[in-house]
Design a protein around this motif. Structure first.
Motif, PDB file in Angstrom:
ATOM      1  N   PHE A  12      -2.307  -1.902   5.070  1.00  0.00           N
ATOM      2  CA  PHE A  12      -3.529  -2.708   5.057  1.00  0.00           C
ATOM      3  C   PHE A  12      -3.575  -3.604   3.826  1.00  0.00           C
ATOM      4  O   PHE A  12      -3.938  -4.778   3.908  1.00  0.00           O
ATOM      5  N   ASN A  13      -3.195  -3.056   2.672  1.00  0.00           N
ATOM      6  CA  ASN A  13      -3.233  -3.841   1.433  1.00  0.00           C
ATOM      7  C   ASN A  13      -2.211  -4.971   1.434  1.00  0.00           C
ATOM      8  O   ASN A  13      -2.462  -6.037   0.859  1.00  0.00           O
ATOM      9  N   THR A  14      -1.067  -4.757   2.058  1.00  0.00           N
ATOM     10  CA  THR A  14      -0.019  -5.784   2.047  1.00  0.00           C
ATOM     11  C   THR A  14      -0.189  -6.812   3.154  1.00  0.00           C
ATOM     12  O   THR A  14       0.262  -7.951   3.015  1.00  0.00           O
ATOM     13  N   ASN A  15      -0.838  -6.445   4.252  1.00  0.00           N
ATOM     14  CA  ASN A  15      -0.997  -7.363   5.389  1.00  0.00           C
ATOM     15  C   ASN A  15      -2.377  -7.996   5.457  1.00  0.00           C
ATOM     16  O   ASN A  15      -2.706  -8.629   6.460  1.00  0.00           O
ATOM     17  N   ILE A  16      -3.169  -7.830   4.404  1.00  0.00           N
ATOM     18  CA  ILE A  16      -4.562  -8.268   4.476  1.00  0.00           C
ATOM     19  C   ILE A  16      -4.696  -9.773   4.697  1.00  0.00           C
ATOM     20  O   ILE A  16      -5.670 -10.251   5.262  1.00  0.00           O
ATOM     21  N   GLY A  17      -3.683 -10.546   4.290  1.00  0.00           N
ATOM     22  CA  GLY A  17      -3.774 -11.993   4.439  1.00  0.00           C
ATOM     23  C   GLY A  17      -3.298 -12.527   5.771  1.00  0.00           C
ATOM     24  O   GLY A  17      -3.493 -13.707   6.067  1.00  0.00           O
ATOM     25  N   VAL A  18      -2.663 -11.680   6.608  1.00  0.00           N
ATOM     26  CA  VAL A  18      -2.092 -12.174   7.859  1.00  0.00           C
ATOM     27  C   VAL A  18      -2.628 -11.448   9.086  1.00  0.00           C
ATOM     28  O   VAL A  18      -2.112 -11.618  10.188  1.00  0.00           O
ATOM     29  N   VAL A  19      -3.640 -10.628   8.920  1.00  0.00           N
ATOM     30  CA  VAL A  19      -4.202  -9.879  10.030  1.00  0.00           C
ATOM     31  C   VAL A  19      -5.504 -10.526  10.479  1.00  0.00           C
ATOM     32  O   VAL A  19      -6.306 -10.980   9.659  1.00  0.00           O
ATOM     33  N   ASP A  20      -5.697 -10.577  11.783  1.00  0.00           N
ATOM     34  CA  ASP A  20      -6.951 -11.078  12.343  1.00  0.00           C
ATOM     35  C   ASP A  20      -8.105 -10.226  11.826  1.00  0.00           C
ATOM     36  O   ASP A  20      -8.126  -9.004  12.008  1.00  0.00           O
ATOM     37  N   LYS A  21      -9.053 -10.870  11.178  1.00  0.00           N
ATOM     38  CA  LYS A  21     -10.149 -10.144  10.541  1.00  0.00           C
ATOM     39  C   LYS A  21     -11.033  -9.411  11.549  1.00  0.00           C
ATOM     40  O   LYS A  21     -11.752  -8.480  11.189  1.00  0.00           O
ATOM     41  N   ARG A  22     -10.973  -9.815  12.808  1.00  0.00           N
ATOM     42  CA  ARG A  22     -11.819  -9.177  13.823  1.00  0.00           C
ATOM     43  C   ARG A  22     -11.292  -7.815  14.248  1.00  0.00           C
ATOM     44  O   ARG A  22     -12.009  -7.050  14.900  1.00  0.00           O
ATOM     45  N   TYR A  23     -10.039  -7.506  13.898  1.00  0.00           N
ATOM     46  CA  TYR A  23      -9.428  -6.251  14.351  1.00  0.00           C
ATOM     47  C   TYR A  23      -8.696  -5.566  13.200  1.00  0.00           C
ATOM     48  O   TYR A  23      -8.197  -6.217  12.287  1.00  0.00           O
ATOM     49  N   PHE A  24      -8.645  -4.242  13.290  1.00  0.00           N
ATOM     50  CA  PHE A  24      -7.808  -3.451  12.402  1.00  0.00           C
ATOM     51  C   PHE A  24      -6.458  -3.238  13.066  1.00  0.00           C
ATOM     52  O   PHE A  24      -6.374  -3.075  14.285  1.00  0.00           O
ATOM     53  N   GLN A  25      -5.411  -3.221  12.270  1.00  0.00           N
ATOM     54  CA  GLN A  25      -4.081  -2.904  12.769  1.00  0.00           C
ATOM     55  C   GLN A  25      -3.900  -1.394  12.712  1.00  0.00           C
ATOM     56  O   GLN A  25      -3.570  -0.813  11.698  1.00  0.00           O
ATOM     57  N   GLY A  26      -4.097  -0.735  13.832  1.00  0.00           N
ATOM     58  CA  GLY A  26      -4.097   0.715  13.858  1.00  0.00           C
ATOM     59  C   GLY A  26      -5.473   1.279  13.571  1.00  0.00           C
ATOM     60  O   GLY A  26      -6.385   0.570  13.117  1.00  0.00           O
ATOM     61  N   LEU A  27      -5.646   2.547  13.837  1.00  0.00           N
ATOM     62  CA  LEU A  27      -6.937   3.208  13.605  1.00  0.00           C
ATOM     63  C   LEU A  27      -7.244   3.239  12.114  1.00  0.00           C
ATOM     64  O   LEU A  27      -6.430   3.727  11.321  1.00  0.00           O
ATOM     65  N   PRO A  28      -8.380   2.705  11.678  1.00  0.00           N
ATOM     66  CA  PRO A  28      -8.710   2.740  10.239  1.00  0.00           C
ATOM     67  C   PRO A  28      -8.864   4.176   9.755  1.00  0.00           C
ATOM     68  O   PRO A  28      -9.318   5.052  10.497  1.00  0.00           O
ATOM     69  N   SER A  29      -8.489   4.409   8.507  1.00  0.00           N
ATOM     70  CA  SER A  29      -8.485   5.771   7.968  1.00  0.00           C
ATOM     71  C   SER A  29      -9.875   6.429   7.971  1.00  0.00           C
ATOM     72  O   SER A  29      -9.956   7.639   8.232  1.00  0.00           O
ATOM     73  N   PRO A  30     -10.988   5.719   7.704  1.00  0.00           N
ATOM     74  CA  PRO A  30     -12.285   6.395   7.804  1.00  0.00           C
ATOM     75  C   PRO A  30     -12.585   6.886   9.214  1.00  0.00           C
ATOM     76  O   PRO A  30     -13.147   7.979   9.392  1.00  0.00           O
ATOM     77  N   ALA A  31     -12.204   6.101  10.239  1.00  0.00           N
ATOM     78  CA  ALA A  31     -12.427   6.526  11.620  1.00  0.00           C
ATOM     79  C   ALA A  31     -11.545   7.714  11.975  1.00  0.00           C
ATOM     80  O   ALA A  31     -11.971   8.626  12.696  1.00  0.00           O
ATOM     81  N   ALA A  32     -10.305   7.721  11.467  1.00  0.00           N
ATOM     82  CA  ALA A  32      -9.420   8.867  11.711  1.00  0.00           C
ATOM     83  C   ALA A  32      -9.984  10.123  11.058  1.00  0.00           C
ATOM     84  O   ALA A  32      -9.957  11.216  11.647  1.00  0.00           O
ATOM     85  N   ALA A  33     -10.501   9.979   9.839  1.00  0.00           N
ATOM     86  CA  ALA A  33     -11.111  11.122   9.156  1.00  0.00           C
ATOM     87  C   ALA A  33     -12.341  11.617   9.913  1.00  0.00           C
ATOM     88  O   ALA A  33     -12.570  12.827  10.023  1.00  0.00           O
ATOM     89  N   ALA A  34     -13.123  10.685  10.450  1.00  0.00           N
ATOM     90  CA  ALA A  34     -14.312  11.065  11.218  1.00  0.00           C
ATOM     91  C   ALA A  34     -13.926  11.794  12.497  1.00  0.00           C
ATOM     92  O   ALA A  34     -14.611  12.727  12.933  1.00  0.00           O
ATOM     93  N   LEU A  35     -12.826  11.384  13.109  1.00  0.00           N
ATOM     94  CA  LEU A  35     -12.361  12.042  14.332  1.00  0.00           C
ATOM     95  C   LEU A  35     -11.944  13.488  14.045  1.00  0.00           C
ATOM     96  O   LEU A  35     -12.277  14.409  14.804  1.00  0.00           O
ATOM     97  N   VAL A  36     -11.232  13.685  12.947  1.00  0.00           N
ATOM     98  CA  VAL A  36     -10.745  15.025  12.603  1.00  0.00           C
ATOM     99  C   VAL A  36     -11.892  15.930  12.144  1.00  0.00           C
ATOM    100  O   VAL A  36     -12.076  17.047  12.655  1.00  0.00           O
TER     101      VAL A  36
END
Length: 280
Positions: free
Chosen positions: A137-161
């Motif tokens: 996330f830190n390295t691709n922050i400039g080339v990723v569509d801001k409307r979407y996360f690339q993969g499940l974001p870590s807070p959501a993964a933590a909430a799931l677990v």
């Protein structure tokens, strides 16, 4: 009347002045957004301590509180114009503890410990997935569509677990290690969350939602109804929301794939027509 200068005085006056070296000004640290980050870090640390003491409901609540605080620190920094490189690094380290190490350790203590090697391998897969997710996330922050996360974001993964732990603890499942089906459910959930974090599946980020715009009155009514539903049974309702979001990325992926649209949120060139909007 002209006065003659002594040779020593003349040599001194002809020498250029030595430049005065000024020490660089030390940069301070913005306290307001970093207070939220530290509070989120405390939530993750608190969750680990509670899990070590066998108080898994409080551990799950600690991670959820860290989620809320983590979502606020960036917004506070942008609203007060107090963004900094220090804050970005601090936020990543806090996320690794609260949403990487903490959920893995809590799940291991809750259900995976009795599985032997399979248990700690699943916990490590989740922990390493969170680390890889944050680094990408830190390295691709400039080339990723801001409307979407690339993969499940870590807070959501933590909430799931931790949401699974919270709802099962609330339903009265205490001796989890003696319930085989629940142990395997915890194992599968941990692996799913850890591996989904490092996929390229797009998950909606809600970053294009503008809270400054006016909305129809029915939206406020819907928000009030949503709050009422959550307060009816918070563990079950919130866990249901986490599950739906945790599966939504694959639904978006399937819909895009079936319509022939690009499924990756990474842009490789701004000149290609099918990548318009990825750099906004």
């Amino acid at each position: 009347m002209n006065q003659k200068l002594s040779p020593e005085r003349a040599e001194t006056d002809d020498e250029p002045d030595e430049p005065v070296l000024q020490r660089p000004r030390r940069k301070g640290i913005y306290i307001l957004p970093n207070l939220f980050t530290l509070a989120a870090l405390f939530g993750g640390f608190y969750a680990i301590v509670m899990a070590m003491n066998g108080r898994f409901e409080q551990a799950a609540i600690g991670v959820l509180c860290a989620m809320v605080l983590d979502s606020l620190d960036g917004r506070v920094a942008r609203m007060t114009n107090t963004q900094s490189a220090f804050g970005e690094q601090m936020d990543s380290l806090s996320d690794m503890v609260s949403f990487g190490a903490a959920p893995a350790l809590i799940m291991y203590e809750w259900a995976l410990k009795g599985m032997g090697k399979l248990g700690w391998i699943a916990a490590f897969v989740y922990c390493s997935g969170a680390a890889l997710r944050l680094a990408r996330f830190n390295t691709n922050i400039g080339v990723v569509d801001k409307r979407y996360f690339q993969g499940l974001p870590s807070p959501a993964a933590a909430a799931l677990v931790t949401g699974l732990i919270w709802v099962m603890d609330d339903l009265g499942f205490k001796g989890v290690r003696d319930i085989e089906w629940l142990t395997w459910l915890a194992f599968a959930t941990t692996l799913y969350a850890g591996l989904t974090m490092v996929t390229n599946v797009p998950f909606y980020s809600f970053k294009d939602v503008n809270f400054k715009r006016t909305v129809p009155f029915i939206v406020i009514v819907a928000i009030a109804l949503g709050i009422a539903v959550i307060t009816y049974h918070p563990p079950l309702v919130l866990f249901g929301v986490f599950v739906v979001y945790g599966l939504s990325g694959y639904v978006v992926y399937g819909v895009r794939k079936s319509r022939g649209r690009p499924v990756s949120v990474i842009a490789t060139s701004t000149d290609e027509p099918d990548e318009r909007g990825l750099h906004r």
